[in-house]
Scaffold this motif. Structure first.
Motif, PDB file in Angstrom:
ATOM      1  N   ALA A 121       0.837  -1.199   0.000  1.00  0.00           N
ATOM      2  CA  ALA A 121       0.000   0.000   0.000  1.00  0.00           C
ATOM      3  C   ALA A 121       0.873   1.250   0.000  1.00  0.00           C
ATOM      4  O   ALA A 121       1.744   1.421   0.853  1.00  0.00           O
ATOM      5  N   ASP A 122       0.641   2.129  -0.974  1.00  0.00           N
ATOM      6  CA  ASP A 122       1.331   3.417  -1.027  1.00  0.00           C
ATOM      7  C   ASP A 122       0.446   4.557  -0.548  1.00  0.00           C
ATOM      8  O   ASP A 122       0.949   5.570  -0.056  1.00  0.00           O
ATOM      9  N   MET A 123      -0.872   4.391  -0.698  1.00  0.00           N
ATOM     10  CA  MET A 123      -1.800   5.452  -0.331  1.00  0.00           C
ATOM     11  C   MET A 123      -3.084   4.811   0.162  1.00  0.00           C
ATOM     12  O   MET A 123      -3.538   3.779  -0.353  1.00  0.00           O
ATOM     13  N   LEU A 124      -3.696   5.394   1.195  1.00  0.00           N
ATOM     14  CA  LEU A 124      -4.927   4.876   1.793  1.00  0.00           C
ATOM     15  C   LEU A 124      -5.934   6.010   1.891  1.00  0.00           C
ATOM     16  O   LEU A 124      -5.637   7.071   2.432  1.00  0.00           O
ATOM     17  N   VAL A 125      -7.137   5.777   1.347  1.00  0.00           N
ATOM     18  CA  VAL A 125      -8.208   6.769   1.342  1.00  0.00           C
ATOM     19  C   VAL A 125      -9.241   6.353   2.388  1.00  0.00           C
ATOM     20  O   VAL A 125      -9.806   5.255   2.315  1.00  0.00           O
ATOM     21  N   LEU A 126      -9.501   7.245   3.347  1.00  0.00           N
ATOM     22  CA  LEU A 126     -10.451   6.960   4.425  1.00  0.00           C
ATOM     23  C   LEU A 126     -11.665   7.862   4.308  1.00  0.00           C
ATOM     24  O   LEU A 126     -11.566   9.076   4.508  1.00  0.00           O
ATOM     25  N   PHE A 127     -12.807   7.276   3.955  1.00  0.00           N
ATOM     26  CA  PHE A 127     -14.079   7.963   4.140  1.00  0.00           C
ATOM     27  C   PHE A 127     -14.574   7.641   5.545  1.00  0.00           C
ATOM     28  O   PHE A 127     -14.357   6.541   6.048  1.00  0.00           O
ATOM     29  N   PRO A 128     -15.235   8.570   6.239  1.00  0.00           N
ATOM     30  CA  PRO A 128     -15.660   8.295   7.622  1.00  0.00           C
ATOM     31  C   PRO A 128     -16.540   7.064   7.701  1.00  0.00           C
ATOM     32  O   PRO A 128     -17.420   6.840   6.856  1.00  0.00           O
ATOM     33  N   ALA A 129     -16.303   6.274   8.721  1.00  0.00           N
ATOM     34  CA  ALA A 129     -17.125   5.083   8.941  1.00  0.00           C
ATOM     35  C   ALA A 129     -18.539   5.491   9.317  1.00  0.00           C
ATOM     36  O   ALA A 129     -18.759   6.484  10.021  1.00  0.00           O
ATOM     37  N   SER A 130     -19.513   4.722   8.821  1.00  0.00           N
ATOM     38  CA  SER A 130     -20.906   5.030   9.128  1.00  0.00           C
ATOM     39  C   SER A 130     -21.210   4.696  10.586  1.00  0.00           C
ATOM     40  O   SER A 130     -20.491   3.938  11.249  1.00  0.00           O
ATOM     41  N   ILE A 131     -22.309   5.237  11.091  1.00  0.00           N
ATOM     42  CA  ILE A 131     -22.700   4.997  12.477  1.00  0.00           C
ATOM     43  C   ILE A 131     -23.024   3.526  12.703  1.00  0.00           C
ATOM     44  O   ILE A 131     -22.762   2.954  13.760  1.00  0.00           O
ATOM     45  N   VAL A 132     -23.564   2.854  11.673  1.00  0.00           N
ATOM     46  CA  VAL A 132     -23.884   1.428  11.796  1.00  0.00           C
ATOM     47  C   VAL A 132     -22.607   0.618  11.996  1.00  0.00           C
ATOM     48  O   VAL A 132     -22.541  -0.298  12.819  1.00  0.00           O
ATOM     49  N   VAL A 133     -21.564   0.974  11.240  1.00  0.00           N
ATOM     50  CA  VAL A 133     -20.294   0.256  11.360  1.00  0.00           C
ATOM     51  C   VAL A 133     -19.684   0.474  12.737  1.00  0.00           C
ATOM     52  O   VAL A 133     -19.196  -0.458  13.384  1.00  0.00           O
ATOM     53  N   LEU A 134     -19.722   1.704  13.223  1.00  0.00           N
ATOM     54  CA  LEU A 134     -19.102   2.004  14.505  1.00  0.00           C
ATOM     55  C   LEU A 134     -19.796   1.284  15.656  1.00  0.00           C
ATOM     56  O   LEU A 134     -19.160   0.900  16.636  1.00  0.00           O
ATOM     57  N   PHE A 135     -21.103   1.074  15.547  1.00  0.00           N
ATOM     58  CA  PHE A 135     -21.809   0.399  16.614  1.00  0.00           C
ATOM     59  C   PHE A 135     -21.699  -1.117  16.506  1.00  0.00           C
ATOM     60  O   PHE A 135     -21.525  -1.815  17.501  1.00  0.00           O
ATOM     61  N   ALA A 168      -3.744  15.738  -8.782  1.00  0.00           N
ATOM     62  CA  ALA A 168      -2.466  16.449  -8.681  1.00  0.00           C
ATOM     63  C   ALA A 168      -1.746  16.069  -7.389  1.00  0.00           C
ATOM     64  O   ALA A 168      -0.516  15.879  -7.374  1.00  0.00           O
ATOM     65  N   PHE A 169      -2.483  15.959  -6.306  1.00  0.00           N
ATOM     66  CA  PHE A 169      -1.865  15.557  -5.043  1.00  0.00           C
ATOM     67  C   PHE A 169      -1.275  14.153  -5.140  1.00  0.00           C
ATOM     68  O   PHE A 169      -0.153  13.903  -4.670  1.00  0.00           O
ATOM     69  N   THR A 170      -2.010  13.241  -5.769  1.00  0.00           N
ATOM     70  CA  THR A 170      -1.531  11.862  -5.895  1.00  0.00           C
ATOM     71  C   THR A 170      -0.288  11.800  -6.775  1.00  0.00           C
ATOM     72  O   THR A 170       0.676  11.082  -6.454  1.00  0.00           O
ATOM     73  N   ARG A 171      -0.285  12.542  -7.880  1.00  0.00           N
ATOM     74  CA  ARG A 171       0.893  12.537  -8.755  1.00  0.00           C
ATOM     75  C   ARG A 171       2.111  13.139  -8.045  1.00  0.00           C
ATOM     76  O   ARG A 171       3.248  12.715  -8.278  1.00  0.00           O
ATOM     77  N   TRP A 172       1.872  14.110  -7.176  1.00  0.00           N
ATOM     78  CA  TRP A 172       2.984  14.710  -6.445  1.00  0.00           C
ATOM     79  C   TRP A 172       3.609  13.724  -5.464  1.00  0.00           C
ATOM     80  O   TRP A 172       4.822  13.596  -5.357  1.00  0.00           O
ATOM     81  N   ARG A 173       2.758  12.959  -4.749  1.00  0.00           N
ATOM     82  CA  ARG A 173       3.269  12.017  -3.764  1.00  0.00           C
ATOM     83  C   ARG A 173       3.695  10.688  -4.374  1.00  0.00           C
ATOM     84  O   ARG A 173       4.606  10.030  -3.860  1.00  0.00           O
ATOM     85  N   LEU A 174       3.025  10.278  -5.451  1.00  0.00           N
ATOM     86  CA  LEU A 174       3.345   9.003  -6.098  1.00  0.00           C
ATOM     87  C   LEU A 174       3.641   9.265  -7.577  1.00  0.00           C
ATOM     88  O   LEU A 174       2.846   8.904  -8.455  1.00  0.00           O
ATOM     89  N   PRO A 175       4.751   9.857  -7.877  1.00  0.00           N
ATOM     90  CA  PRO A 175       5.029  10.221  -9.279  1.00  0.00           C
ATOM     91  C   PRO A 175       5.263   9.015 -10.181  1.00  0.00           C
ATOM     92  O   PRO A 175       5.074   9.102 -11.399  1.00  0.00           O
ATOM     93  N   ASN A 176       5.676   7.906  -9.622  1.00  0.00           N
ATOM     94  CA  ASN A 176       5.987   6.719 -10.426  1.00  0.00           C
ATOM     95  C   ASN A 176       4.889   5.656 -10.348  1.00  0.00           C
ATOM     96  O   ASN A 176       5.141   4.481 -10.606  1.00  0.00           O
ATOM     97  N   GLY A 177       3.694   6.084 -10.024  1.00  0.00           N
ATOM     98  CA  GLY A 177       2.605   5.116  -9.875  1.00  0.00           C
ATOM     99  C   GLY A 177       2.624   4.483  -8.499  1.00  0.00           C
ATOM    100  O   GLY A 177       3.472   4.783  -7.660  1.00  0.00           O
ATOM    101  N   GLY A 178       1.724   3.585  -8.282  1.00  0.00           N
ATOM    102  CA  GLY A 178       1.661   2.918  -6.990  1.00  0.00           C
ATOM    103  C   GLY A 178       0.319   2.253  -6.782  1.00  0.00           C
ATOM    104  O   GLY A 178      -0.528   2.189  -7.689  1.00  0.00           O
ATOM    105  N   VAL A 179       0.123   1.752  -5.568  1.00  0.00           N
ATOM    106  CA  VAL A 179      -1.096   1.033  -5.209  1.00  0.00           C
ATOM    107  C   VAL A 179      -1.879   1.880  -4.209  1.00  0.00           C
ATOM    108  O   VAL A 179      -1.347   2.268  -3.160  1.00  0.00           O
ATOM    109  N   ILE A 180      -3.128   2.157  -4.536  1.00  0.00           N
ATOM    110  CA  ILE A 180      -4.010   2.975  -3.694  1.00  0.00           C
ATOM    111  C   ILE A 180      -5.113   2.075  -3.141  1.00  0.00           C
ATOM    112  O   ILE A 180      -5.809   1.400  -3.902  1.00  0.00           O
TER     113      ILE A 180
END
Length: 394
Positions: free
Chosen positions: A79-93, A229-241
Motif C-alpha cells: 500500500a502506497d496510499m490509503l483513502v479513508l471515508f468516515p465510517a458510518s454509524i452502523v459500522v461504529l456500533f 495532482a496531489f496523488t501525482r505529487w506524492r506518487l510520481p511513479n505510480g503505486g497502489v491505492i
C-alpha cells in the motif's frame, strides 16, 4: 372440543411458518440487490454517494486501486496510499470491536514510514494525531451537508498550479493546526478546508468535508484535478491505492470457514429454503390424510360386561331364563376347554369334573337348579351370575 384445539394449534403453526418464510424471502431478495449500487463511499459503488468515480480516475492515470476490507492492523505491505471515508454509524456500533489501539498504532507507524493517508471528514475510529483538528468540533455523524461552499488556494505549491476552486459541503466546521508541520492548502473566509499534515516520512491530507470526492461531487470545481495532482505529487511513479471499504461495513471476517453455502448464489439458497418448507408441508399433509391406520389392540370384554349387556337386552323382553341359558352355554364351552372335556359335554358332566367343595361347583349347581324353574326372576338370574363370576375369578 379437543379436536378443535388441535386444529387451531396446527393453523397457528402454519401461519407462523408462512410468515417466517415471507420474511426470509424478503431478506434474500435484499441480498440479491447489486452491491455496486449501495449508498456508501465504497470503491466500487456507482451510487451518487459512492467512490467508484474516484477509483476510476486513479486507474485511468496508471494507479492500481484495491479494496481494503480488513482493520488497519492488516494494511498490505504494497500500500502506497490509503483513502479513508468516515465510517458510518452502523459500522461504529456493530463493528466497534474490530478497531482498537492496535489498529491506530499500526496506521500511525504506516504513515510515519512513508505512507500517504487521505482523511475525509471526521472519522470516529481515529484519534490525534491522525484525526484532523476541527474548529468548532465536527459533528461525528452528520450525514448530509446543509449547503455548499467554494474553497480557494491559501498556498500554491508547484503541484497545485492550475487549481483554483474546490466545491465542498458546508458542515459548520473548519480545520485548525496540529503543529509546525501542518500546512493549509484550501479555504474560505471561515477558515481552512483542506490541509497537509506531515508525520515522519509520510503525509496526511485532511479535509473538512466527507463527500467532495464522491461520485456526485467529483467533477464539480477542481475537485478531481486537485486529488489527482496531489496523488501525482506524492506518487510520481505510480503505486497502489487502497480504499478503506471496511469502514463502510464491507469487512472480510477473519478465520471464517468457507463451505458450499459461502459460494452458492443467493438464488440457490432461496430455492433450497422454499424446497425444504414445501417438503415439510407435504410430509405433514400426507401423514395426516394418507398415513397407515394403527391397528387397535384386541380387547376381550370381561364376563361382567357380557352379562350386563345380555341382562339389559333380555330384561327389556322379560326373558331371564333364555338369557341365563345363553350365558351358561358360553361358560360351559370355556370350562370344557379348561378341564379338557369334549366340547359337547353337558353341564352335569362339567359338574362331575369339578371338586364338590369348590365355589365354582356350588355356583354351577345353583344355576343348574335355577334353569329347571320356569319362574326364574331377573334379580335371581343376576345374583347367580354374579356369584359365578366371583367363582371364576377366584
Amino acid at each position: 372440543m379437543r379436536r378443535e384445539w388441535r386444529e387451531r394449534l396446527t393453523l397457528t403453526i402454519l401461519l407462523l411458518g408462512l410468515a417466517g418464510l415471507i420474511w426470509y424471502a424478503m431478506q434474500m431478495v435484499r441480498g440479491l440487490e447489486d452491491p455496486s449500487a449501495l449508498p456508501y463511499p465504497l470503491s466500487y459503488s456507482r451510487h451518487p454517494n459512492g467512490a467508484r468515480g474516484l477509483a476510476k480516475l486513479f486507474q485511468r492515470n496508471g494507479y492500481q486501486v484495491r479494496s481494503l476490507r480488513r482493520p488497519f492492523r492488516h494494511i498490505p505491505s504494497d500500500a502506497d496510499m490509503l483513502v479513508l471515508f468516515p465510517a458510518s454509524i452502523v459500522v461504529l456500533f456493530n463493528l466497534r470491536d474490530y478497531w482498537g489501539d492496535e489498529d491506530l498504532q499500526a496506521l500511525q507507524r504506516w504513515v510515519e514510514s512513508g505512507g500517504v493517508l487521505v482523511v475525509l471528514g471526521n472519522d470516529g475510529r481515529l484519534e490525534p494525531p491522525l484525526q484532523p483538528n476541527f474548529d468548532p468540533p465536527a459533528p461525528p455523524f452528520q450525514m448530509t451537508a446543509s449547503t455548499r461552499f467554494r474553497a480557494s488556494p491559501l498556498l500554491i505549491p508547484r503541484w497545485m498550479e492550475g487549481i483554483s476552486t474546490l466545491e465542498m459541503g458546508e458542515r459548520g466546521t473548519r480545520l485548525k493546526p496540529h503543529d509546525t508541520r501542518w500546512v493549509p492548502l484550501m479555504g474560505d473566509a471561515r477558515g481552512v478546508a483542506a490541509a497537509l499534515h506531515y508525520r515522519g516520512e509520510g503525509i496526511i491530507l485532511e479535509c473538512a468535508d466527507r463527500d467532495w470526492l464522491t461520485n456526485a461531487h467529483l467533477q464539480k470545481g477542481d475537485n478531481g484535478a486537485f486529488i489527482l495532482a496531489f496523488t501525482r505529487w506524492r506518487l510520481p511513479n505510480g503505486g497502489v491505492i487502497y480504499f478503506d471499504d471496511a469502514g463502510q461495513g464491507d469487512l472480510a471476517y477473519e478465520a471464517r470457514r468457507q463451505g458450499f453455502w459461502d459460494y452458492a448464489p443467493v438464488a440457490l439458497k432461496v430455492a433450497f429454503a422454499h424446497l425444504m418448507v414445501l417438503t415439510v408441508l407435504v410430509m405433514y399433509s400426507v401423514g395426516r390424510r394418507f398415513g397407515l391406520p394403527r391397528p387397535a389392540r384386541p380387547r376381550t370384554p370381561t364376563l361382567g360386561e357380557y352379562i350386563d349387556a345380555l341382562a339389559g337386552f333380555y330384561a327389556s323382553a322379560h326373558a331371564a331364563q333364555p338369557a341365563l341359558e345363553i350365558v351358561i352355554e358360553d361358560i360351559r364351552r370355556r370350562l370344557c376347554k379348561r378341564l379338557g372335556l369334549p366340547a359337547g359335554a353337558t353341564l352335569l358332566q362339567v359338574l362331575e369334573a369339578l371338586s364338590p367343595d369348590s365355589a365354582l361347583y356350588r355356583a354351577l349347581r345353583d344355576i343348574h337348579h335355577a334353569l329347571q324353574q320356569p319362574s326364574l326372576t331377573e334379580s335371581d338370574a343376576l345374583r347367580l351370575l354374579q356369584s359365578l363370576e366371583r367363582a371364576l375369578e377366584a
